[in-house]
Design an enzyme around this catalytic site. Structure first.
Site, PDB file in Angstrom:
ATOM      1  N   LYS A  77     -33.132 -12.060  27.553  1.00 43.92           N
ATOM      2  CA  LYS A  77     -33.676 -12.360  26.481  1.00 43.92           C
ATOM      3  C   LYS A  77     -34.870 -13.623  26.911  1.00 43.92           C
ATOM      4  O   LYS A  77     -34.334 -14.670  27.698  1.00 43.92           O
ATOM      5  CB  LYS A  77     -32.501 -13.064  25.432  1.00 43.92           C
ATOM      6  N   SER A 152     -31.646 -12.021  16.377  1.00 46.34           N
ATOM      7  CA  SER A 152     -32.952 -12.432  16.823  1.00 46.34           C
ATOM      8  C   SER A 152     -33.059 -11.621  18.173  1.00 46.34           C
ATOM      9  O   SER A 152     -34.219 -11.527  18.782  1.00 46.34           O
ATOM     10  CB  SER A 152     -33.022 -14.140  17.267  1.00 46.34           C
ATOM     11  N   SER A 176     -27.030 -13.238  16.204  1.00 49.01           N
ATOM     12  CA  SER A 176     -28.097 -12.677  16.827  1.00 49.01           C
ATOM     13  C   SER A 176     -27.874 -11.519  18.044  1.00 49.01           C
ATOM     14  O   SER A 176     -28.749 -11.033  18.691  1.00 49.01           O
ATOM     15  CB  SER A 176     -28.884 -13.767  17.589  1.00 49.01           C
TER      16      SER A 176
END
Lengths: 486, 478
Positions: A77, A152, A176
């Site tokens: 990420k 997210s 997330s």
């Protein structure tokens, strides 16, 4: 069977046995990333960077200097700082930022010899539940490209679901990891707060942020989490507790396992199709010898408002460092210092980030602090106490991860509250600091994945992984690949 | 109307830890800009603070020294504001729960003892420095200082004059140096002071509106700035105005204070507990271990000097003004027999004068305690007189050799032989008939003249006591 369909556990075995090289593997995933770039799952892909790591891994495997993850490609990420690669956190304000250091998580993967495939797309500063707030554009759900992948960690979720990467790191502040994992039909675990180092992981809400892993299977999650987890002296909130061998307990028997079902998680707002998938999964667990007990989390309806005071409050302070002085974006034209700050931050941050900074600064300001921040802290304690009470009656808690399956891109962008309510089942877990997991458990009528939420006791990730793995031994939801990505 | 001044001081003492309070970067002063700022000090995305336990120990040491309550649980909070030399956009400080609670310090002003309350002392990090010169209208930022540990010591509004404020500040300065937690260097900014000043009609209970004075980084400036501010406030009130709550900057060049920002312009710092740092928890064991490292404190040392060495309160005060000076003095005494008073006179007299002249610290004295003791021993055994000793001192200071070598080489040994002194006296009396006549006619003050002449003739080496005694005898006979 092509390598992109294999799990890390299988890839690792083949690498060790010399059946495939890391360079071949890495190249094949790089090719898929390129082929399916319309998903927009990645912000940065640097083939040379990845292949150099793959070459080094191959050399180490040949020399016999390797571990389970040597040569295994993993995507990260874009919230984790990576030495020598762009780290944007999905924001324009960091669109030129190359970190001069590795986050502890990245360092651990590097030490283990894993290959960094690229940096995945995400909601700006992890603020979002649909990946629509990213400066780098929305990520598409591989199961239906008109729909969101969740957020997210939406880029990581889409990448793993579309088999562009065998595994990807994520972070979970209010859901997330679990929410996008559920919406894309993959396995995702958010460990207990303090289990994985936050050093080098760009902060959104420091008391809630926790790094974790998104994979095809629970056994992969066990393998990778074992590598990621552990005390870090650079993170004062990381917990100095030995990391158990998560792989070793995957096959523990579930007979007599007590599954708590919170009544609040099955009430109004839960989509019927999601509810029936969850019920079917619970039936499967009963077949495995588990029993269910009703429990209550009476304050869970307060979790979303509580979270939307605390997380923005911390964020408003955490994001102050993006001021155009030392790194990142600085507005081109300005008349004085205040003007530079204002223009830089006005240009550099997106609408959702600005909204949360405003909410947070308001909640902390003189005269409002007691009514908002302090009150929310009290609620947080009550919500955590609910779980402590509940765990007196059960070993794990199960329920839905999200109230609905993935929604259409653009559907909720004008209604922040509707968007926030997507995390209604995941947020209480972050507020309590507990470990939580999403396991693929089926599909709705239009073929969108549904996740089963498993919540464990503090630092008992081993139990979650064991519970998930046993389910995956008797079901094949986790093996489903979105059409067109086989 | 008669006015009363109310003063409270906030002192920022840089703690002399090797590394910063939340990072491992060095705290050494004077390095090239931005060479001592690591990823944490630069507030790169993703970095986290880790508490330097040494800073906490130093704060505890201070708390124990002022008899304060040491809080076993204290909390770090973020003070949010934007400034280029504040990299994170917030300063990590302590707000609601400081490490050191209520304590006190006793000061002495014009022979009067007064207890000044210390409200609290808390740990925080220093900011970097903004450099406004040499950048053609732009500002440079040096982050070497960012993250240096500070102990902010907040007094009660207990002081009633600039003199008391300076006495308190000096006392505090002496204490932190005794404790070896702060080098006290005011020029380098290791010990800084802000003063809250207000005035009220004498007898009134409520405080007047205060102004906070900044940039007063020497004892002299503190006194002057407060004096000027008191005058300004009285002027404002007496001419019908009102003092406004504000921050004022002291301008030492023009000797004025000017407004920096008013209360309305003050920041809302939006304090909240720092989620990156767990509460700082101290156990009894740690606190007791720190207690064991406490040195003899200045007041106790002074009392002991009075008792043990028979010194006056004044001398004892001077000799205990710093731990190093006291150690030096005690070392000199250890080499002497019954020489405590003599040593006190020399250490606070000749030695201090020489040190002052060359702006040297006692630790930089070219004459060590053993050398000074050997000089004093020669006075005690009457090898030289006190006056000659000053010449020897100067020669030793200049590095000309040891005390005994210099006495030998320069032939400075005192003349104690009665016959030799009598011979000199005879010559002096023979050469000064006029004065002898005057003396005989009752002008006894010429006695001093004879002593001077005899000493001069002996090149200062004659034993002054003997000279006196023998002169009296001789003059009685003429």
């Amino acid at each position: 069977m092509s390598y992109h369909q294999k799990t890390i556990t299988k890839i690792s075995a083949d690498l060790q046995a010399g059946k495939v090289s890391s360079v071949e593997l890495t190249q094949s995933f790089l090719d898929r990333i390129e082929k399916f770039k319309e998903l927009n799952a990645f912000i940065t892909v640097d083939p040379d960077f990845a292949l150099d790591q793959a070459k080094a891994a191959d050399a180490n495997i040949k020399k016999g200097k390797s571990s389970a993850l040597t040569g295994c490609p993993v995507a990260h990420k874009d919230i984790f700082c990576t030495d020598g690669l762009l780290t944007t956190c999905g924001s324009k304000i960091l669109s030129n930022f190359v970190a001069p250091y590795d986050a502890t998580v990245i360092k651990k993967f590097k030490t283990a010899g894993s290959v960094t495939l690229g940096k995945t797309n995400m909601d700006e500063f992890a603020m979002g539940s649909s990946n629509e707030t990213s400066y780098y554009g929305v990520v598409k759900n591989p199961w239906d490209q008109d729909k969101v992948p969740g957020g997210s960690s939406g880029g990581s979720a889409a990448a793993v679901a579309a088999r562009l990467a065998p595994a990807a790191t994520g972070t979970d502040t209010g859901g997330s990891i679990r929410q996008p994992a559920a919406l894309t039909g993959i396995t995702g675990i958010k460990p207990s707060y303090g289990r994985v180092s936050r050093y080098g992981m760009i902060a959104f809400a420091s008391s809630l942020d926790q790094g974790g892993i998104m994979t095809q299977t629970a056994d992969d999650a066990a393998l990778l989490l074992r590598e990621m987890a552990g005390f870090d002296e650079r993170d004062s909130t990381s917990v100095d507790q030995a990391v158990p061998d998560y792989v070793a307990t995957l096959n523990d028997n579930l007979k007599g396992l007590k599954i708590g079902l919170p009544e609040e998680y099955f009430g109004e707002g839960l989509d019927n199709e999601v509810a029936s998938v969850v019920e079917a999964a619970l039936a499967e667990y009963k077949k495995l010898g588990a029993e269910t007990v009703p429990i209550s989390l009476p304050n869970s309806n307060l979790a979303v408002p509580c979270y939307y005071v605390l997380a923005p409050a911390e964020a408003s302070s955490n994001l102050s460092r993006f001021d155009g002085v030392r790194y990142g974006l600085r507005a081109k034209e300005y008349t004085n210092l205040d003007d530079m700050y204002e223009k830089t931050r006005a240009e550099g941050f997106g609408a959702e980030v600005k909204r949360r900074i405003m909410i947070g600064a308001y909640a902390l300001s003189a005269g409002y602090y007691d009514a908002y921040y302090l009150k929310a802290q009290q609620l947080r304690r009550m919500i955590a106490d609910d779980f402590t009470e509940a765990f007196k009656k059960c070993d794990v808690i199960m329920g839905p991860v999200t109230p609905t399956t993935a929604f259409k891109i653009g559907d909720k962008t004008d209604d922040p509250v509707a968007m926030y309510l997507n995390d209604i089942y995941t947020i209480p877990v972050n507020l309590a600091g507990l470990p939580g997991m999403s396991i693929p458990a089926g599909f709705d009528k239009v073929g969108m994945p549904v996740g089963l939420h498993v919540i464990g006791q503090y630092f008992n990730e081993a139990k979650l992984l064991n519970v998930a793995h046993q389910y995956q031994q008797v079901t094949d939801w986790h093996q489903q690949i979105p059409p067109g990505f086989e | 109307m008669e006015w009363e001044t109310v003063i409270g001081l906030e002192v920022h003492a840089q703690l002399q830890t090797k590394s910063k309070i939340f990072s491992s970067a060095s705290t050494a002063y004077g390095a090239e800009p931005n060479t001592q700022a690591c990823n944490v000090d630069l507030a790169l995305p993703g970095v986290l603070p880790v508490m330097n336990v040494e800073a906490a120990r130093m704060a505890v040491k201070f708390g124990l020294a002022i008899g304060a309550k040491v809080n076993k649980r204290s909390v770090f909070a973020r003070k949010n504001y934007f400034y280029p030399d504040l990299p994170k956009g917030y300063q990590i400080s302590q707000f609601e729960l400081p490490i050191v609670g209520l304590g006190e310090l006793t000061v002495n002003v014009d022979g009067q003892e007064k207890v000044i309350g210390i409200t609290r002392a808390h740990l925080e990090e220093d900011a970097g420095k903004s450099l406004h010169e040499d950048f053609q209208g732009m500002t440079g930022v040096d982050l070497n200082r960012a993250g240096t540990p500070l102990l902010e010591i907040v007094s009660e509004p207990d002081m009633r004059s600039s003199k008391e404020a300076v006495a308190y500040l000096k006392k505090l300065h002496k204490l932190v140096r005794y404790l070896e937690i702060c080098d006290g260097n005011m020029q380098e900014g290791s010990f800084r002071c802000d003063a809250n000043v207000s005035v009220r009609p004498k007898g009134q209970k409520e405080f007047g509106t205060r102004a906070e004075l900044k940039n007063i980084n020497s004892f002299r400036f503190v006194e002057k700035a407060i004096e000027i501010e008191i005058e300004r406030q009285i002027d404002v009130i007496e001419s019908g105005g009102k003092v406004v709550q504000e921050t004022r900057l002291y301008d030492s060049v023009n000797d004025t204070t000017r407004s920096m920002r008013s209360k309305e312009e003050a920041n809302d710092y939006r304090y909240f507990p720092d989620p990156d740092l767990p509460p700082l928890v101290l156990d009894d064991e740690t606190i007791e271990a720190v207690r064991k490292t406490l040195p003899e404190l200045p007041d106790i040392k002074r009392e002991r000097f009075i008792k043990e060495y028979g010194l006056t309160a004044y001398d004892a005060g001077v000799l205990t003004s710093s731990r190093e000076l006291a150690d030096y003095y005690e070392s000199v005494c250890s080499f002497l027999k019954d020489g405590a008073k003599l040593a006190a006179n020399w250490v606070s007299g000749e030695l201090s004068a020489y040190l002052n002249k060359e702006t040297k610290d006692i630790t930089e004295s070219p004459i060590n305690a053993e050398q000074l003791a050997s000089l004093l021993a020669r006075i005690q055994d009457q090898t030289i007189s006190g006056k000659i000793a000053k010449d020897v001192f100067e020669a030793v200071w200049a590095g000309e050799g040891s005390v005994d070598d210099i006495i030998d080489k320069k032939g400075l040994k005192q003349i104690t032989d009665t016959g030799a002194i009598e011979k000199i006296i005879d010559e002096v009396l023979a050469n000064n008939n006029t004065q002898v006549e005057q003396y005989k006619n009752g002008q006894e003050k010429v006695f001093g003249f004879f002593v001077g002449q005899v000493m001069k003739a002996s090149k200062g080496k004659a034993n002054p006591g003997q000279v006196n005694e023998l002169l009296k005898k001789k003059l009685a006979l003429v």
